[in-house]
Design a protein around this motif. Structure first.
Motif, mmCIF file in Angstrom:
data_model
loop_
_atom_site.group_PDB
_atom_site.id
_atom_site.type_symbol
_atom_site.label_atom_id
_atom_site.label_comp_id
_atom_site.label_asym_id
_atom_site.label_seq_id
_atom_site.Cartn_x
_atom_site.Cartn_y
_atom_site.Cartn_z
ATOM 1 N N ILE A 40 16.683 29.368 6.778
ATOM 2 C CA ILE A 40 15.221 29.482 6.902
ATOM 3 C C ILE A 40 14.536 28.384 6.094
ATOM 4 C CG2 ILE A 40 13.238 30.930 6.294
ATOM 5 C CD1 ILE A 40 14.999 33.358 7.045
ATOM 6 N N ALA A 41 15.002 28.164 4.863
ATOM 7 C CA ALA A 41 14.415 27.115 4.013
ATOM 8 C C ALA A 41 14.596 25.738 4.657
ATOM 9 C CB ALA A 41 15.047 27.145 2.628
ATOM 10 N N LEU A 42 15.789 25.492 5.206
ATOM 11 C CA LEU A 42 16.061 24.212 5.856
ATOM 12 C C LEU A 42 15.167 24.019 7.071
ATOM 13 C CD1 LEU A 42 17.803 21.666 6.096
ATOM 14 C CD2 LEU A 42 19.424 23.006 7.433
ATOM 15 N N THR A 43 15.001 25.069 7.865
ATOM 16 C CA THR A 43 14.134 24.995 9.046
ATOM 17 C C THR A 43 12.706 24.674 8.645
ATOM 18 O OG1 THR A 43 15.538 26.620 10.160
ATOM 19 C CG2 THR A 43 13.350 26.274 11.071
ATOM 20 N N LYS A 44 12.211 25.345 7.596
ATOM 21 C CA LYS A 44 10.847 25.081 7.125
ATOM 22 C C LYS A 44 10.703 23.630 6.687
ATOM 23 C CE LYS A 44 9.549 29.731 5.618
ATOM 24 N NZ LYS A 44 9.259 30.587 4.471
ATOM 25 N N GLN A 45 11.727 23.115 5.984
ATOM 26 C CA GLN A 45 11.680 21.739 5.491
ATOM 27 C C GLN A 45 11.677 20.748 6.652
ATOM 28 O OE1 GLN A 45 11.261 21.361 2.229
ATOM 29 N NE2 GLN A 45 10.936 19.202 2.513
ATOM 30 N N VAL A 46 12.488 21.022 7.686
ATOM 31 C CA VAL A 46 12.545 20.131 8.852
ATOM 32 C C VAL A 46 11.196 20.127 9.566
ATOM 33 C CG1 VAL A 46 13.552 19.878 11.159
ATOM 34 C CG2 VAL A 46 15.042 20.263 9.193
ATOM 35 N N LEU A 47 10.611 21.319 9.727
ATOM 36 C CA LEU A 47 9.300 21.406 10.379
ATOM 37 C C LEU A 47 8.236 20.680 9.564
ATOM 38 C CD1 LEU A 47 9.343 25.095 11.648
ATOM 39 C CD2 LEU A 47 9.500 23.017 13.018
ATOM 40 N N LYS A 48 8.320 20.823 8.239
ATOM 41 C CA LYS A 48 7.369 20.147 7.349
ATOM 42 C C LYS A 48 7.520 18.629 7.484
ATOM 43 C CE LYS A 48 6.007 20.428 2.475
ATOM 44 N NZ LYS A 48 6.416 20.953 1.176
ATOM 45 N N GLY A 49 8.774 18.161 7.530
ATOM 46 C CA GLY A 49 9.034 16.727 7.703
ATOM 47 C C GLY A 49 8.524 16.228 9.037
ATOM 48 N N SER A 50 8.700 17.038 10.071
ATOM 49 C CA SER A 50 8.219 16.676 11.403
ATOM 50 C C SER A 50 6.701 16.551 11.388
ATOM 51 C CB SER A 50 8.656 17.737 12.407
ATOM 52 O OG SER A 50 8.075 17.508 13.657
ATOM 53 N N ARG A 51 6.045 17.499 10.740
ATOM 54 C CA ARG A 51 4.580 17.479 10.639
ATOM 55 C C ARG A 51 4.126 16.254 9.841
ATOM 56 N NH1 ARG A 51 -0.109 17.956 12.642
ATOM 57 N NH2 ARG A 51 -1.722 18.811 11.324
ATOM 58 N N SER A 52 4.854 15.928 8.773
ATOM 59 C CA SER A 52 4.513 14.754 7.964
ATOM 60 C C SER A 52 4.623 13.484 8.797
ATOM 61 C CB SER A 52 5.445 14.654 6.756
ATOM 62 O OG SER A 52 5.248 15.739 5.892
ATOM 63 N N ALA A 53 5.679 13.391 9.599
ATOM 64 C CA ALA A 53 5.863 12.208 10.447
ATOM 65 C C ALA A 53 4.725 12.106 11.457
ATOM 66 C CB ALA A 53 7.206 12.280 11.163
ATOM 67 N N GLU A 54 4.317 13.245 11.995
ATOM 68 C CA GLU A 54 3.202 13.269 12.955
ATOM 69 C C GLU A 54 1.914 12.787 12.287
ATOM 70 O OE1 GLU A 54 0.694 16.707 15.293
ATOM 71 O OE2 GLU A 54 2.837 17.054 14.951
ATOM 72 N N LEU A 55 1.660 13.279 11.065
ATOM 73 C CA LEU A 55 0.453 12.870 10.344
ATOM 74 C C LEU A 55 0.487 11.382 9.996
ATOM 75 C CD1 LEU A 55 -0.068 15.923 7.968
ATOM 76 C CD2 LEU A 55 -1.485 15.258 9.911
ATOM 77 N N LEU A 56 1.668 10.880 9.614
ATOM 78 C CA LEU A 56 1.790 9.452 9.305
ATOM 79 C C LEU A 56 1.523 8.603 10.542
ATOM 80 C CD1 LEU A 56 4.890 9.309 6.941
ATOM 81 C CD2 LEU A 56 2.564 8.603 6.404
ATOM 82 N N GLY A 57 2.045 9.043 11.688
ATOM 83 C CA GLY A 57 1.801 8.320 12.937
ATOM 84 C C GLY A 57 0.323 8.281 13.273
ATOM 85 N N GLN A 58 -0.344 9.414 13.092
ATOM 86 C CA GLN A 58 -1.781 9.488 13.363
ATOM 87 C C GLN A 58 -2.552 8.573 12.411
ATOM 88 O OE1 GLN A 58 -3.272 13.469 13.117
ATOM 89 N NE2 GLN A 58 -5.213 12.983 14.096
ATOM 90 N N ALA A 59 -2.156 8.562 11.134
ATOM 91 C CA ALA A 59 -2.818 7.687 10.157
ATOM 92 C C ALA A 59 -2.619 6.218 10.530
ATOM 93 C CB ALA A 59 -2.264 7.963 8.758
ATOM 94 N N ALA A 60 -1.414 5.880 10.993
ATOM 95 C CA ALA A 60 -1.146 4.495 11.389
ATOM 96 C C ALA A 60 -2.019 4.099 12.586
ATOM 97 C CB ALA A 60 0.333 4.323 11.735
ATOM 98 N N ARG A 61 -2.142 5.010 13.568
ATOM 99 C CA ARG A 61 -3.003 4.718 14.727
ATOM 100 C C ARG A 61 -4.459 4.523 14.289
ATOM 101 N NH1 ARG A 61 0.506 8.461 16.936
ATOM 102 N NH2 ARG A 61 -0.905 10.205 16.588
ATOM 103 N N ASN A 62 -4.909 5.379 13.377
ATOM 104 C CA ASN A 62 -6.292 5.248 12.877
ATOM 105 C C ASN A 62 -6.498 3.918 12.161
ATOM 106 O OD1 ASN A 62 -6.969 7.734 13.892
ATOM 107 N ND2 ASN A 62 -6.733 8.820 11.964
ATOM 108 N N MET A 63 -5.493 3.501 11.387
ATOM 109 C CA MET A 63 -5.601 2.218 10.676
ATOM 110 C C MET A 63 -5.688 1.060 11.658
ATOM 111 S SD MET A 63 -3.149 2.500 7.336
ATOM 112 C CE MET A 63 -3.403 0.793 6.945
#
Length: 90
Positions: A40-63
């Protein structure tokens, strides 16, 4: 008397075996619970990492969009400076 003692020893061995079985089952249950918690902890961490990657991609597009706007503004300022210079000569 020898027979009675043999029965007691066999009963004691069965008792010890039952206790050992319960102990092993308890340890196994603990391990399964621990592994479940880790998954469960690993799944949460993977989902969190996925969300972080999504946010970074969005920030890069905005830049990139901001960079385009800045370059366009810079170009407009350059053109206005040229126009200002021409108007000063007139």
């Amino acid at each position: 008397a020898g027979r009675g003692w043999g029965k007691m020893a066999a009963g004691g061995a069965a008792d010890a075996q039952a206790r050992f079985g319960h102990s092993v089952k308890g340890l196994l249950t603990e391990k399964v619970t621990s592994c479940g918690t880790d998954v469960i902890a690993l799944t949460k961490q993977v989902l969190k990492g996925s969300r972080s990657a999504e946010l970074l991609g969005q920030a890069a597009r905005n830049m990139v969009m901001q960079e385009d706007a800045i370059l366009h503004s810079e170009d407009s300022l350059r053109k206005m400076a040229i126009i200002t210079t021409h108007l000063q000569y007139q």
